[in-house]
Design an enzyme around this catalytic site. Sequence first.
Site, PDB file in Angstrom:
ATOM      1  N   GLY A  46       0.833  -1.194   0.000  1.00 25.69           N
ATOM      2  CA  GLY A  46       0.000   0.000   0.000  1.00 25.69           C
ATOM      3  C   GLY A  46       0.869   1.245   0.000  1.00 25.69           C
ATOM      4  N   GLN A  51       3.228   9.950   0.764  1.00 22.34           N
ATOM      5  CA  GLN A  51       4.506   9.258   0.946  1.00 22.34           C
ATOM      6  C   GLN A  51       5.494   9.560  -0.183  1.00 22.34           C
ATOM      7  OE1 GLN A  51       2.405   5.336   1.966  1.00 22.34           O
ATOM      8  NE2 GLN A  51       4.319   5.172   3.096  1.00 22.34           N
ATOM      9  N   CYS A  94       5.804  -0.158   7.290  1.00 20.30           N
ATOM     10  CA  CYS A  94       5.418   0.975   6.453  1.00 20.30           C
ATOM     11  C   CYS A  94       6.623   1.374   5.610  1.00 20.30           C
ATOM     12  CB  CYS A  94       5.002   2.138   7.354  1.00 20.30           C
ATOM     13  SG  CYS A  94       4.539   3.618   6.449  1.00 20.30           S
ATOM     14  N   LEU A  95       6.387   1.686   4.344  1.00 18.81           N
ATOM     15  CA  LEU A  95       7.497   2.077   3.475  1.00 18.81           C
ATOM     16  C   LEU A  95       8.151   3.371   3.955  1.00 18.81           C
ATOM     17  CD1 LEU A  95       5.934   1.218  -0.010  1.00 18.81           C
ATOM     18  CD2 LEU A  95       7.675  -0.075   1.237  1.00 18.81           C
ATOM     19  N   HIS A 136      -4.590   1.642   7.562  1.00 19.01           N
ATOM     20  CA  HIS A 136      -3.204   2.127   7.681  1.00 19.01           C
ATOM     21  C   HIS A 136      -2.966   3.245   6.657  1.00 19.01           C
ATOM     22  CE1 HIS A 136       1.338   1.375   7.940  1.00 19.01           C
ATOM     23  NE2 HIS A 136       1.202   2.128   6.879  1.00 19.01           N
ATOM     24  N   GLU A 137      -3.398   3.004   5.421  1.00 22.32           N
ATOM     25  CA  GLU A 137      -3.185   3.998   4.359  1.00 22.32           C
ATOM     26  C   GLU A 137      -4.001   5.264   4.611  1.00 22.32           C
ATOM     27  OE1 GLU A 137      -0.732   3.592   2.506  1.00 22.32           O
ATOM     28  OE2 GLU A 137      -0.506   1.493   3.021  1.00 22.32           O
ATOM     29  N   HIS A 140      -2.382   7.699   6.807  1.00 23.89           N
ATOM     30  CA  HIS A 140      -1.387   8.548   6.141  1.00 23.89           C
ATOM     31  C   HIS A 140      -2.025   9.861   5.659  1.00 23.89           C
ATOM     32  CE1 HIS A 140       2.286   6.220   6.035  1.00 23.89           C
ATOM     33  NE2 HIS A 140       1.663   5.145   5.568  1.00 23.89           N
TER      34      HIS A 140
END
Length: 174
Positions: A46, A51, A94-95, A136-137, A140
Amino acid sequence: MAIKTIITEPNKILRQKSLPVKQVGVEEQRLMDDMLETMYDANGIGLAAIQIGVPKRIIVMDISKSGEKNNPMYFVNPLIKDKVDETSTYEEGCLSVPNFFAEVNRPKECHVEYLDYEGKKKKLKAEGLLATCIQHEMDHLEGILFIDYLSKLKKTMIVKKLSKQKNRPDRIIV
Ligand code: NI
Protein backbone atom coordinates in the site's frame (compact mmCIF):
# COMPACT_ATOMS: atom_id res chain seq x y z
CA MET A 1 5.25 5.72 -15.28
CA ALA A 2 8.05 6.64 -12.97
CA ILE A 3 9.44 5.40 -9.71
CA LYS A 4 9.37 8.18 -7.11
CA THR A 5 11.35 8.62 -3.92
CA ILE A 6 9.49 7.47 -0.83
CA ILE A 7 9.69 9.94 2.05
CA THR A 8 10.71 8.38 5.35
CA GLU A 9 10.19 9.34 8.97
CA PRO A 10 11.18 11.72 10.49
CA ASN A 11 9.87 14.20 7.91
CA LYS A 12 7.24 16.90 8.44
CA ILE A 13 5.64 16.17 5.07
CA LEU A 14 4.39 12.84 6.40
CA ARG A 15 2.51 14.73 9.13
CA GLN A 16 0.61 16.88 6.66
CA LYS A 17 -3.13 16.36 6.13
CA SER A 18 -3.88 15.46 2.53
CA LEU A 19 -6.52 17.39 0.61
CA PRO A 20 -9.56 15.98 -1.22
CA VAL A 21 -9.30 15.50 -4.95
CA LYS A 22 -11.83 17.61 -6.88
CA GLN A 23 -11.85 15.49 -9.98
CA VAL A 24 -10.04 12.38 -11.12
CA GLY A 25 -8.30 13.53 -14.26
CA VAL A 26 -5.26 12.60 -16.30
CA GLU A 27 -2.93 14.15 -13.72
CA GLU A 28 -4.41 12.06 -10.91
CA GLN A 29 -4.28 8.91 -13.02
CA ARG A 30 -0.63 9.55 -13.84
CA LEU A 31 0.02 10.03 -10.12
CA MET A 32 -1.71 6.70 -9.36
CA ASP A 33 0.39 4.96 -12.04
CA ASP A 34 3.58 6.36 -10.52
CA MET A 35 2.46 5.44 -7.01
CA LEU A 36 1.73 1.87 -8.05
CA GLU A 37 5.07 1.48 -9.78
CA THR A 38 6.86 2.99 -6.78
CA MET A 39 4.98 0.66 -4.42
CA TYR A 40 5.76 -2.47 -6.44
CA ASP A 41 9.40 -1.44 -6.74
CA ALA A 42 9.62 -1.12 -2.94
CA ASN A 43 7.76 -4.41 -2.36
CA GLY A 44 4.97 -2.68 -0.48
CA ILE A 45 1.27 -3.54 -0.44
CA GLY A 46 0.00 0.00 0.00
CA LEU A 47 1.09 3.57 -0.62
CA ALA A 48 -0.48 6.96 0.01
CA ALA A 49 0.30 9.95 -2.24
CA ILE A 50 1.77 11.92 0.67
CA GLN A 51 4.51 9.26 0.95
CA ILE A 52 5.88 10.55 -2.35
CA GLY A 53 5.25 14.12 -1.26
CA VAL A 54 1.86 14.77 -2.87
CA PRO A 55 -0.78 15.90 -0.34
CA LYS A 56 -3.78 14.43 -2.17
CA ARG A 57 -6.24 11.94 -0.73
CA ILE A 58 -5.13 9.09 -2.98
CA ILE A 59 -4.11 5.55 -2.05
CA VAL A 60 -2.94 2.58 -4.09
CA MET A 61 -2.86 -0.96 -2.79
CA ASP A 62 -2.25 -4.49 -3.97
CA ILE A 63 -2.65 -7.26 -1.43
CA SER A 64 -2.45 -10.16 -3.88
CA LYS A 65 -0.05 -12.90 -2.77
CA SER A 66 3.30 -13.33 -4.47
CA GLY A 67 2.93 -15.61 -7.43
CA GLU A 68 -0.66 -14.45 -7.93
CA LYS A 69 -1.73 -12.06 -10.65
CA ASN A 70 -1.34 -8.39 -9.67
CA ASN A 71 -4.52 -6.83 -8.37
CA PRO A 72 -4.02 -3.07 -8.13
CA MET A 73 -6.61 -1.10 -6.18
CA TYR A 74 -7.04 2.67 -6.31
CA PHE A 75 -8.82 4.76 -3.71
CA VAL A 76 -9.49 8.46 -4.20
CA ASN A 77 -11.07 10.46 -1.34
CA PRO A 78 -11.77 7.31 0.70
CA LEU A 79 -14.19 7.59 3.61
CA ILE A 80 -14.91 5.03 6.29
CA LYS A 81 -18.69 4.84 6.57
CA ASP A 82 -18.87 2.12 9.16
CA LYS A 83 -16.59 -0.11 11.18
CA VAL A 84 -17.05 -2.93 13.68
CA ASP A 85 -15.92 -2.83 17.31
CA GLU A 86 -14.11 -6.13 17.00
CA THR A 87 -10.43 -5.72 16.17
CA SER A 88 -7.76 -7.78 14.48
CA THR A 89 -4.02 -7.59 15.01
CA TYR A 90 -1.35 -7.54 12.35
CA GLU A 91 2.34 -6.92 12.54
CA GLU A 92 2.54 -3.75 10.47
CA GLY A 93 5.36 -2.12 8.62
CA CYS A 94 5.42 0.97 6.45
CA LEU A 95 7.50 2.08 3.47
CA SER A 96 8.00 5.39 5.30
CA VAL A 97 9.25 3.64 8.45
CA PRO A 98 11.75 1.22 6.89
CA ASN A 99 12.87 -1.89 8.75
CA PHE A 100 10.54 -1.52 11.74
CA PHE A 101 7.51 -3.64 12.47
CA ALA A 102 5.00 -3.63 15.29
CA GLU A 103 1.67 -5.16 16.19
CA VAL A 104 -1.27 -2.81 15.76
CA ASN A 105 -4.96 -3.43 16.57
CA ARG A 106 -7.53 -2.04 14.19
CA PRO A 107 -11.23 -2.65 13.49
CA LYS A 108 -11.56 -6.03 11.82
CA GLU A 109 -14.06 -4.84 9.24
CA CYS A 110 -14.94 -1.50 7.67
CA HIS A 111 -17.09 -0.09 4.92
CA VAL A 112 -15.35 2.33 2.63
CA GLU A 113 -16.68 4.73 0.01
CA TYR A 114 -14.29 6.13 -2.54
CA LEU A 115 -13.71 7.06 -6.16
CA ASP A 116 -11.88 4.56 -8.34
CA TYR A 117 -9.24 5.07 -11.06
CA GLU A 118 -11.94 6.30 -13.45
CA GLY A 119 -13.45 8.64 -10.86
CA LYS A 120 -16.49 6.41 -10.36
CA LYS A 121 -18.13 6.17 -6.93
CA LYS A 122 -17.51 2.80 -5.29
CA LYS A 123 -18.32 1.02 -2.04
CA LEU A 124 -16.27 -1.72 -0.48
CA LYS A 125 -16.71 -3.95 2.53
CA ALA A 126 -13.18 -4.66 3.71
CA GLU A 127 -12.18 -7.42 6.10
CA GLY A 128 -8.95 -8.85 7.49
CA LEU A 129 -5.75 -7.76 5.75
CA LEU A 130 -7.66 -5.52 3.33
CA ALA A 131 -9.38 -3.69 6.23
CA THR A 132 -6.10 -3.22 8.10
CA CYS A 133 -4.24 -2.07 5.02
CA ILE A 134 -6.83 0.49 4.00
CA GLN A 135 -7.01 1.89 7.53
CA HIS A 136 -3.20 2.13 7.68
CA GLU A 137 -3.18 4.00 4.36
CA MET A 138 -6.06 6.27 5.37
CA ASP A 139 -4.10 7.22 8.47
CA HIS A 140 -1.39 8.55 6.14
CA LEU A 141 -3.97 10.97 4.72
CA GLU A 142 -4.36 12.40 8.24
CA GLY A 143 -0.62 12.54 8.88
CA ILE A 144 -0.70 9.51 11.17
CA LEU A 145 1.88 6.71 11.12
CA PHE A 146 1.51 3.26 12.68
CA ILE A 147 4.27 4.05 15.16
CA ASP A 148 1.94 6.68 16.66
CA TYR A 149 -0.02 3.79 18.20
CA LEU A 150 3.01 2.48 20.07
CA SER A 151 4.23 3.55 23.50
CA LYS A 152 6.04 6.87 23.57
CA LEU A 153 9.25 5.10 24.55
CA LYS A 154 9.11 2.66 21.65
CA LYS A 155 8.19 5.36 19.16
CA THR A 156 11.02 7.64 20.29
CA MET A 157 13.47 4.76 19.97
CA ILE A 158 12.34 3.99 16.42
CA VAL A 159 12.46 7.62 15.27
CA LYS A 160 15.93 8.00 16.79
CA LYS A 161 17.21 4.95 14.95
CA LEU A 162 15.63 6.14 11.69
CA SER A 163 17.32 9.54 12.06
CA LYS A 164 20.66 7.82 12.51
CA GLN A 165 20.09 5.68 9.42
CA LYS A 166 19.38 8.85 7.45
CA ASN A 167 22.55 10.59 8.50
CA ARG A 168 24.76 7.83 7.24
CA PRO A 169 26.85 8.64 4.19
CA ASP A 170 25.70 7.13 0.91
CA ARG A 171 26.71 3.53 0.50
CA ILE A 172 28.47 2.76 -2.73
CA ILE A 173 29.33 -0.64 -4.07
CA VAL A 174 32.05 -0.40 -6.68
NI1 NI B 1 2.49 3.20 5.58
